[in-house]
Design an enzyme around this catalytic site. Structure first.
Site, short mmCIF file in Angstrom:
data_model
loop_
_atom_site.label_atom_id
_atom_site.label_comp_id
_atom_site.label_asym_id
_atom_site.label_seq_id
_atom_site.Cartn_x
_atom_site.Cartn_y
_atom_site.Cartn_z
N ASP A 89 13.99 -16.18 21.19
CA ASP A 89 13.28 -17.76 22.00
C ASP A 89 13.77 -17.81 23.18
OD1 ASP A 89 13.23 -20.81 20.47
OD2 ASP A 89 14.48 -21.20 22.26
N LYS B 10 19.46 -20.25 13.71
CA LYS B 10 19.30 -20.74 15.53
C LYS B 10 20.45 -20.24 15.92
CE LYS B 10 15.30 -20.76 17.78
NZ LYS B 10 14.12 -21.41 17.89
O1 2IT Z 1 11.50 -21.43 17.17
C1 2IT Z 1 11.07 -20.25 16.56
O2 2IT Z 1 10.02 -20.40 15.27
C2 2IT Z 1 11.36 -18.82 17.27
N1 2IT Z 1 12.15 -19.12 17.95
C3 2IT Z 1 11.03 -17.98 16.39
C4 2IT Z 1 12.02 -17.39 15.37
C5 2IT Z 1 11.38 -16.04 14.66
O3 2IT Z 1 12.92 -15.92 14.15
O4 2IT Z 1 10.28 -15.49 15.00
#
Ligand code: 2IT
Length: 448
Positions: A164, A124
């Site tokens: 996100d 993240k």
């Molecule tokens: O919280 C999540 O799963 C997302 N923000 C998507 C992450 C992604 O790599 O598609």
């Protein structure tokens, strides 16, 4: 392994990291019993290793705003766990972003990605950059400055970011443009959530919301209920809430409320296509005000300042905005007003007190974010597959795969979360299923 002992050590090591500690505690509470039946995990100190990210990159991001003033923000990438695949997870641009927030999100992502059945590790990232009130040009300059640092940390086989909160198709475009320029690599596989003409997957924008509704359907079906005709309250009006509204309406449910940081829009007749389309305009305006919906459609909805979606009478509550957005008091108000189901679509959308309250109500259906919202990252995984093969699937093909993945996640929750009375503890089920997969992968690959 004793959860309380580990939590005390972690809290001493990471003081003030409330969200991170909250996310870890929830998982450890769920898995303690199963973990203690596996001495090989204890011996390899799987839990102690799994709760710490592999590494965190922190960097300064300097850019110039429309007035010509120099602005400085902080940027981060948390590479949490790569036991089952390259780091994968979104980027969050929000003024409240801290390392604690991104560590909680990276930790959750690790288990969520394990549930998708696809080979993706957890990561993240993001920044304390506040998109509210920014122009498109400012957003572009910030994204470019952010990528000036981030590009060194990522790659299609190492770490694949996506969107996100505060990062959607527009931001991914600016980020991808700058990545290609810097890296001189023109492959399509380093970010997901791309535009349809440059490697994006059909249905990725809708996928988190669509997957959440497919999961909700499974939860209801197992409990002998049908989503048709049910009233739904949704928080937020970003990409996730938009996808959830679209699919809820398509399945015959009635979305009677959406909310924002400024208050709630009550929609007694149910949200319609025109209003759902308008959510996209609201998102790209960067105003972050749900009142704009009531101003645009005064005959169809009414705005109540300072209230949450959870103040509205509904059968099903779908938190789609931010962590800890549904408190124990909100849970009590919902239950008092007749709500019998809550599927978390935001990551850790419910406070622990709210989850306990829901779970203590006989027959109440509660499912956690890492299962409910996994359709988003799963479809990112499908986008990676299409990019690696240099092909593009039809919307129908992606939707079928998403359906299949959500059904499989639900099955895993049922397998590991069945209570003695036959009902399902989806929190326990999701946590154990995700944990077992990552733990086994770590064990088999040794101390790395
Ligand atoms: O919280 C999540 O799963 C997302 N923000 C998507 C992450 C992604 O790599 O598609």
């Amino acid at each position: 392994m004793k959860t309380q002992e580990i939590m005390q050590q972690l809290a001493a090591k990471h003081p003030g990291e409330a969200e991170y500690l909250q996310a870890v505690e929830e998982v450890l509470n769920s898995i303690e019993e199963v973990y203690n039946q596996h001495p090989e995990y204890e011996k390899a100190k799987i839990v102690e290793r799994m709760v710490e990210p592999d590494r965190i990159y922190t960097f300064r991001v300097t850019w110039v705003d429309d007035k010509g003033e120099v602005q400085t923000n902080l940027g981060y990438r948390v590479q949490f766990n790569s036991a089952i695949g390259p780091y994968k997870g979104g980027l969050r641009f929000h003024k409240a972003v801290t390392p604690s927030m991104l560590k909680f999100l990276g930790f959750e992502q690790t288990f969520k990605n394990a549930l998708t059945t696809l080979p993706m590790g957890g990561g993240k990232g993001g920044s304390d950059f506040d998109p509210v009130g920014k122009s498109d040009a400012e957003i572009m300059r910030f994204c470019q400055a952010f990528m000036l640092e981030l590009w060194r940390c990522i790659g299609p086989d190492q770490d694949i970011p996506a969107g996100d909160v505060g990062v959607g198709g527009r931001e991914i475009g600016f980020l991808n443009g700058m990545y290609q320029k810097l890296a001189q690599r023109y492959h399509t596989g380093v970010l997901t959530g791309k535009g349809m003409t440059w490697g994006g997957s059909i249905l990725r924008p809708e996928a988190t919301g669509f997957g959440a509704l497919y999961f909700t359907q499974h939860v209801l079906e197992l409990a002998g209920k049908d989503i048709k005709g049910k009233t739904v309250a949704i928080s937020g009006f970003g990409n996730v809430a938009w996808g959830a509204c679209t699919k809820a309406v398509e399945l015959g449910a009635k979305v009677v409320a959406i909310s924002g940081p400024d208050g709630v829009c009550a929609i007694p007749g149910g949200i319609d296509k025109e209003m759902i389309d308008y959510m996209l305009v609201m998102r790209s305006s960067n105003r972050n005000k749900v009142q704009d919906m009531a101003d645009k459609f005064p005959g169809k909805c009414s705005f109540v300042a300072g209230k949450k979606a959870w103040s509205q009478k509904c059968d099903i509550a779908l938190p789609c905005a931010f962590q800890n957005e549904l408190s124990e008091d909100d849970a009590k108000e919902l239950v008092k007003n007749g709500t019998w189901c809550c599927c978390e679509v935001s990551n850790m959308g419910c406070q622990p007190g709210a989850i306990h309250y829901f779970q203590a109500q006989k027959g109440f259906l509660f499912a956690p974010g890492k299962a409910v919202n996994a359709g988003g990252v799963a479809t990112s995984g499908l986008e990676m597959t299409q990019n690696a093969e240099h092909i593009s699937w039809t919307g129908q093909e992606v939707d079928e795969r998403l359906h299949h993945i959500m059904a499989s996640i639900h099955e895993q929750c049922v397998k590991f979360g069945k209570r003695a009375d036959g009902t399902i503890d989806y929190v326990k089920g999701a946590n154990i299923a995700g944990f077992m997969k990552v733990a086994q992968a770590m064990l088999e690959q040794g101390l790395v």
